[in-house]
Design an enzyme around this catalytic site. Sequence first.
Site, PDB file in Angstrom:
ATOM      1  N   ASN A  27      57.227  55.664  88.450  1.00 55.40           N
ATOM      2  CA  ASN A  27      58.138  56.376  87.557  1.00 55.40           C
ATOM      3  C   ASN A  27      57.355  56.817  86.340  1.00 55.40           C
ATOM      4  OD1 ASN A  27      60.715  57.235  86.425  1.00 55.40           O
ATOM      5  ND2 ASN A  27      60.619  55.452  85.099  1.00 55.40           N
ATOM      6  N   HIS A  45      57.812  57.524  82.390  1.00 60.27           N
ATOM      7  CA  HIS A  45      58.780  57.148  81.353  1.00 60.27           C
ATOM      8  C   HIS A  45      58.216  57.547  79.998  1.00 60.27           C
ATOM      9  CE1 HIS A  45      61.918  54.804  79.385  1.00 60.27           C
ATOM     10  NE2 HIS A  45      60.978  54.304  78.588  1.00 60.27           N
TER      11      HIS A  45
HETATM   12  C1  GRF Z   1      60.778  63.490  80.873  1.00 64.78           C
HETATM   13  O1  GRF Z   1      60.555  63.194  79.511  1.00 64.78           O
HETATM   14  C2  GRF Z   1      60.465  62.276  81.698  1.00 64.78           C
HETATM   15  O2  GRF Z   1      59.492  61.446  81.116  1.00 64.78           O
HETATM   16  C3  GRF Z   1      61.768  61.553  81.757  1.00 64.78           C
HETATM   17  O3  GRF Z   1      62.710  62.606  81.933  1.00 64.78           O
HETATM   18  C4  GRF Z   1      62.271  63.719  81.136  1.00 64.78           C
HETATM   19  C5  GRF Z   1      62.558  64.995  81.874  1.00 64.78           C
HETATM   20  O4  GRF Z   1      61.701  65.116  82.939  1.00 64.78           O
HETATM   21  N1  GRF Z   1      61.802  60.604  82.814  1.00 64.78           N
HETATM   22  P1  GRF Z   1      61.659  66.476  83.805  1.00 64.78           P
HETATM   23  O5  GRF Z   1      61.397  67.617  82.840  1.00 64.78           O
HETATM   24  O6  GRF Z   1      63.016  66.635  84.490  1.00 64.78           O
HETATM   25  O7  GRF Z   1      60.542  66.280  84.784  1.00 64.78           O
END
Ligand code: GRF
Length: 211
Positions: free
Chosen positions: A107, A109
């Site tokens: 994951n 994060h």
């Molecule tokens: C990102 O900041 C990621 O770290 C978190 O969700 C946010 C959106 O991710 N888990 P994405 O643009 O949908 O890949």
Amino acid sequence: MLRVAVLASGRGSNLRALVDAIGRGELAACIVGVFSDKAASGALALARAAGIAAIHVDPKTFPSRLDFDRALFEHVDASGADLIVCAGFMRILSPEVVAPRVARMINIHPSLLPNYPGLHTHQRALDAGDRDHGASVHVVIPALDAGPVIAQTRIAIAPGDTAESLAARLLPREHALLVQVVRWCSEGRLRFDAERVVFDERHLTGPLSAD
Ligand code: GRF
């Protein structure tokens, strides 16, 4: 060729980073499916546009969280994925589906774990007066955002930063971090389970840096 399944609930910018790295020949992997709990997610739209299998599984059509999770992972398993990447996947997964997959599920994060598991990480780092912030790629275990941290990217918090400016500055670094970790997996350099991470046959005592 590493077969990668991506779980995503939102816009899919991390998914795009993987797709683009593969397209530039910078990542020897194949995304075998994108799986989402949100029919209208940008991630599913991106997958369709890229000719990648886009599978929506609707939590509302299942009597329990576990029933949904089991159905979701039936699809994931059917894709033949070697590595499962949670990238903006906003549901907590049941221990029953996580436990058998801890050696191949990661994951991304947006915090320097173990600080700030869960939500609103940028604001929490600001509220705490932290000097640094960052993102972590970690092993997915049943506890939320709690598995061994594989790698991190770190940015300085600037005066006047807001949660929005911090998130915007961090996002491209997340993308590079995730691509780097998946690349290490594709090169066979990285192995992990619920307790440890092994990189180039050495047990890690702390996260790798992607900076
Ligand atoms: C990102 O900041 C990621 O770290 C978190 O969700 C946010 C959106 O991710 N888990 P994405 O643009 O949908 O890949």
